[in-house]
Design a protein around this motif. Structure first.
Motif: not given
Length: 181
Positions: A42-69
């Motif tokens: 019944g009590f809220g527990v907050d937590g976190s993770f770090s160690g970010f890795e990967g690749m993001i292909n992002f273009n707001p004008q071409n979302l069909a070619a955008s992806n997150f890994d």
């Protein structure tokens, strides 16, 4: 301008547009966070993770070619309680020895409204991939973007925690700074 010069200029323009539509970014630790909130007895527990890795292909004008890994290190789980964190790294929770990464991979990014998008993809924890969909915001930031979103999930869908007294549902908040790769 000669005919050959015009063709060269058009070719350079096409190459420039093609490269702009496949902008690659890497998540960086500074300015990024992956936080969660869950109830335990019944009590809220907050937590976190770090160690970010990967690749993001992002273009707001071409979302069909955008992806997150992208992924984070499961061994970085932090709830400000060392004994609890060691327990969470164990077999019944994240089993970090056998499953060191938590992974988020998109299959489709669509536009909701200016600056807000819909992530459609898979979340993989402990080798179990589940479909996930959530809205997120993307804001240009220098030579990259800041991506912010949140979603609710069920830990039991991933075999995390078994019959623990911890709530099945938790909320995850993502704030990722990504710089040009």
């Amino acid at each position: 301008m000669t005919f050959v010069m015009k063709k060269i200029m058009i070719l350079l323009l096409v190459i420039g547009v093609a490269n702009a539509s496949h902008a690659q970014y890497k998540p960086v630790e500074q300015g990024s966070s992956l936080k969660f909130t869950i109830k335990n007895l019944g009590f809220g527990v907050d937590g976190s993770f770090s160690g970010f890795e990967g690749m993001i292909n992002f273009n707001p004008q071409n979302l069909a070619a955008s992806n997150f890994d992208v992924m984070v290190s499961a061994a970085t789980v932090n709830t400000d309680n060392n004994m609890r964190d060691d327990h969470l790294k164990g077999d019944s929770f994240f089993d970090v020895k056998n499953y060191p990464k938590i992974k988020l991979t998109s299959s489709q990014i669509t536009n909701i409204k200016s600056g807000t998008y819909l992530f459609n993809g898979k979340l993989t924890i402990k080798g179990k991939a589940q479909p996930i969909k959530f809205p997120f915001e993307a804001a240009a930031n220098g030579d990259g973007f800041v991506f912010k979103g949140s979603f609710k999930m069920k830990r039991k869908d991933f075999g995390v925690g078994g019959t623990s007294t911890v709530s099945d549902e938790l909320e995850v908040m993502i704030n990722v700074t990504a710089k040009k790769a």
